[in-house]
Design a protein around this motif. Structure first.
Motif, PDB file in Angstrom:
ATOM      1  N   TYR A 114       0.835  -1.204   0.000  1.00  0.00           N
ATOM      2  CA  TYR A 114       0.000   0.000   0.000  1.00  0.00           C
ATOM      3  C   TYR A 114       0.869   1.252   0.000  1.00  0.00           C
ATOM      4  N   PHE A 115       1.883   1.278   0.855  1.00  0.00           N
ATOM      5  CA  PHE A 115       2.714   2.470   0.980  1.00  0.00           C
ATOM      6  C   PHE A 115       3.575   2.710  -0.262  1.00  0.00           C
ATOM      7  N   THR A 116       4.244   1.674  -0.761  1.00  0.00           N
ATOM      8  CA  THR A 116       5.106   1.879  -1.931  1.00  0.00           C
ATOM      9  C   THR A 116       4.285   2.304  -3.143  1.00  0.00           C
ATOM     10  N   THR A 117       3.117   1.695  -3.310  1.00  0.00           N
ATOM     11  CA  THR A 117       2.272   2.046  -4.450  1.00  0.00           C
ATOM     12  C   THR A 117       1.759   3.478  -4.328  1.00  0.00           C
ATOM     13  N   LYS A 118       1.331   3.840  -3.142  1.00  0.00           N
ATOM     14  CA  LYS A 118       0.792   5.188  -2.918  1.00  0.00           C
ATOM     15  C   LYS A 118       1.801   6.258  -3.311  1.00  0.00           C
ATOM     16  N   TYR A 119       3.056   6.060  -2.932  1.00  0.00           N
ATOM     17  CA  TYR A 119       4.050   7.114  -3.146  1.00  0.00           C
ATOM     18  C   TYR A 119       4.802   6.989  -4.468  1.00  0.00           C
ATOM     19  N   ALA A 120       4.836   5.807  -5.039  1.00  0.00           N
ATOM     20  CA  ALA A 120       5.512   5.652  -6.328  1.00  0.00           C
ATOM     21  C   ALA A 120       4.579   5.843  -7.513  1.00  0.00           C
ATOM     22  N   LEU A 121       3.284   5.722  -7.289  1.00  0.00           N
ATOM     23  CA  LEU A 121       2.325   5.754  -8.399  1.00  0.00           C
ATOM     24  C   LEU A 121       2.432   7.006  -9.274  1.00  0.00           C
ATOM     25  N   PRO A 122       2.584   8.202  -8.718  1.00  0.00           N
ATOM     26  CA  PRO A 122       2.687   9.372  -9.602  1.00  0.00           C
ATOM     27  C   PRO A 122       3.836   9.254 -10.605  1.00  0.00           C
ATOM     28  N   TYR A 123       4.912   8.606 -10.203  1.00  0.00           N
ATOM     29  CA  TYR A 123       6.071   8.450 -11.082  1.00  0.00           C
ATOM     30  C   TYR A 123       5.874   7.291 -12.060  1.00  0.00           C
ATOM     31  N   LEU A 124       5.204   6.230 -11.609  1.00  0.00           N
ATOM     32  CA  LEU A 124       4.905   5.106 -12.494  1.00  0.00           C
ATOM     33  C   LEU A 124       3.931   5.514 -13.596  1.00  0.00           C
ATOM     34  N   LYS A 125       3.045   6.447 -13.299  1.00  0.00           N
ATOM     35  CA  LYS A 125       2.116   6.938 -14.317  1.00  0.00           C
ATOM     36  C   LYS A 125       2.868   7.640 -15.449  1.00  0.00           C
ATOM     37  N   ILE A 126       3.945   8.309 -15.104  1.00  0.00           N
ATOM     38  CA  ILE A 126       4.734   9.016 -16.108  1.00  0.00           C
ATOM     39  C   ILE A 126       5.462   8.029 -17.022  1.00  0.00           C
ATOM     40  N   THR A 127       6.049   7.003 -16.421  1.00  0.00           N
ATOM     41  CA  THR A 127       6.838   6.041 -17.205  1.00  0.00           C
ATOM     42  C   THR A 127       5.995   4.906 -17.771  1.00  0.00           C
ATOM     43  N   LYS A 128       4.723   4.826 -17.356  1.00  0.00           N
ATOM     44  CA  LYS A 128       3.865   3.668 -17.691  1.00  0.00           C
ATOM     45  C   LYS A 128       4.594   2.387 -17.288  1.00  0.00           C
ATOM     46  N   GLY A 129       4.984   2.379 -16.029  1.00  0.00           N
ATOM     47  CA  GLY A 129       5.810   1.304 -15.498  1.00  0.00           C
ATOM     48  C   GLY A 129       5.014   0.110 -15.022  1.00  0.00           C
ATOM     49  N   CYS A 130       5.593  -0.616 -14.084  1.00  0.00           N
ATOM     50  CA  CYS A 130       4.918  -1.816 -13.596  1.00  0.00           C
ATOM     51  C   CYS A 130       5.214  -2.049 -12.120  1.00  0.00           C
ATOM     52  N   ILE A 131       4.382  -2.872 -11.524  1.00  0.00           N
ATOM     53  CA  ILE A 131       4.503  -3.260 -10.124  1.00  0.00           C
ATOM     54  C   ILE A 131       4.555  -4.785 -10.084  1.00  0.00           C
ATOM     55  N   LEU A 132       5.476  -5.296  -9.289  1.00  0.00           N
ATOM     56  CA  LEU A 132       5.613  -6.744  -9.124  1.00  0.00           C
ATOM     57  C   LEU A 132       5.606  -7.063  -7.634  1.00  0.00           C
ATOM     58  N   ASN A 133       4.771  -7.989  -7.231  1.00  0.00           N
ATOM     59  CA  ASN A 133       4.680  -8.390  -5.823  1.00  0.00           C
ATOM     60  C   ASN A 133       5.219  -9.803  -5.639  1.00  0.00           C
ATOM     61  N   THR A 134       5.973 -10.022  -4.572  1.00  0.00           N
ATOM     62  CA  THR A 134       6.390 -11.378  -4.233  1.00  0.00           C
ATOM     63  C   THR A 134       5.340 -11.993  -3.322  1.00  0.00           C
ATOM     64  N   SER A 135       4.637 -12.978  -3.843  1.00  0.00           N
ATOM     65  CA  SER A 135       3.624 -13.686  -3.068  1.00  0.00           C
ATOM     66  C   SER A 135       4.193 -15.040  -2.661  1.00  0.00           C
ATOM     67  N   SER A 136       3.343 -16.043  -2.598  1.00  0.00           N
ATOM     68  CA  SER A 136       3.753 -17.391  -2.231  1.00  0.00           C
ATOM     69  C   SER A 136       2.687 -18.366  -2.688  1.00  0.00           C
ATOM     70  N   MET A 137       3.099 -19.571  -2.969  1.00  0.00           N
ATOM     71  CA  MET A 137       2.152 -20.608  -3.326  1.00  0.00           C
ATOM     72  C   MET A 137       1.115 -20.834  -2.235  1.00  0.00           C
ATOM     73  N   VAL A 138       1.486 -20.615  -0.979  1.00  0.00           N
ATOM     74  CA  VAL A 138       0.541 -20.863   0.107  1.00  0.00           C
ATOM     75  C   VAL A 138      -0.602 -19.854   0.106  1.00  0.00           C
ATOM     76  N   GLY A 139      -0.442 -18.743  -0.621  1.00  0.00           N
ATOM     77  CA  GLY A 139      -1.540 -17.804  -0.755  1.00  0.00           C
ATOM     78  C   GLY A 139      -2.712 -18.378  -1.528  1.00  0.00           C
ATOM     79  N   GLU A 140      -2.455 -19.421  -2.308  1.00  0.00           N
ATOM     80  CA  GLU A 140      -3.511 -20.099  -3.051  1.00  0.00           C
ATOM     81  C   GLU A 140      -4.002 -21.361  -2.362  1.00  0.00           C
ATOM     82  N   ILE A 141      -3.086 -22.152  -1.784  1.00  0.00           N
ATOM     83  CA  ILE A 141      -3.487 -23.464  -1.283  1.00  0.00           C
ATOM     84  C   ILE A 141      -3.490 -23.562   0.238  1.00  0.00           C
ATOM     85  N   GLY A 142      -2.966 -22.520   0.935  1.00  0.00           N
ATOM     86  CA  GLY A 142      -2.903 -22.581   2.391  1.00  0.00           C
ATOM     87  C   GLY A 142      -1.737 -23.432   2.865  1.00  0.00           C
TER      88      GLY A 142
END
Length: 251
Positions: A114-142
């Motif tokens: 939430y915090f990184t997106t909130k503060y980086a978003l104005p700059y990502l809009k300029i570059t039409k950049g991207c966001i990548l999150n590190t999740s985990s397989m357990v987020g799907e299967i527990g």
């Protein structure tokens, strides 16, 4: 080089998967800003011109806001944010998890995005950049004995898809990688906390159908692809980087 000219923020980039990703991004031509709680700059990053190291608690809004401004002051733009920082300990059931432990999981694994997106978003809009999150397989299967961790990563997956929908009109892609076991300092610590710690290495090798528990470099390779222009038509994807573990994980 796939990331030539890109400026990439990597949270939790001083060790483990994040460090491997930072190394891979630099190798592919990017300038990298590492945001990490670790106070001492890792030897590999000291004096490394393409890398800006910012000591930062990514669960603290003011620190993240200040860190983003340091990135802009140094590099002038942001092309990608890789939200990699996360915790997996302690390993407990829900009823054994304390309120402070539960909140810490959500603060580090979820609020940081939430915090990184909130503060980086104005700059990502300029570059039409991207966001990548590190999740985990357990987020799907527990996963047993990991209630708070699994809950936080399940939330990351849902959030990734919602962000992809919200930011596509801005030309910003949002994806996640979902590893199974990866040998990092955090996993080594996790292994010591398990009921049968002596058999953990054999167990982790066995759950990956490709035959071994990997290092963070395999995740870094996937992350390079997802951030690069080669993945320009991929968004809202939770990409398994798991050696097929999800196909036989419950055995």
């Amino acid at each position: 080089m796939l990331l030539s000219g890109n400026v990439i923020i990597v949270t939790g980039g001083a060790s483990g998967i994040g460090q491997e990703c930072a190394k891979a991004y630099v190798k592919e031509g990017a300038q990298v800003a590492v945001l990490d709680l670790q106070e001492t700059v890792p030897d590999r990053m000291a004096g490394d011109e393409p890398v800006l190291y910012v000591q930062c608690d990514v669960s603290d809004e003011a620190q993240v806001a200040a860190a983003v401004e340091k990135v802009i002051a140094r590099f002038g733009k942001i092309d990608a944010v890789h939200n990699n920082a996360g915790i997996a300990s302690p390993s407990k059931t829900l009823h054994d998890t304390t309120v402070s432990e539960w909140r810490r999981f959500m603060d580090v694994n979820l609020f940081s995005i939430y915090f990184t997106t909130k503060y980086a978003l104005p700059y990502l809009k300029i570059t039409k950049g991207c966001i990548l999150n590190t999740s985990s397989m357990v987020g799907e299967i527990g996963q047993a004995q990991h209630a708070a961790y699994a809950a936080s990563k399940g939330a990351v997956n849902a959030l990734t898809k919602s962000m992809a929908l919200d930011y596509a009109p801005m030309g910003i892609r949002v994806n996640a990688v979902a590893p199974a076991g990866v040998w990092t300092p955090a996993l080594r610590k996790w292994a010591t906390e398990q009921p049968d710690a002596g058999s953990i290495e054999t167990y982790l090798d066995a759950i990956h159908i490709l035959g071994y528990c990997p290092g963070g470099d395999v995740v870094a390779d996937a992350c390079v692809f997802l951030i690069s222009g080669k993945a320009r038509f991929i968004t809202g994807c939770i990409m398994p980087v798991s050696g097929g573990a999800e196909l036989g994980y419950r055995k």
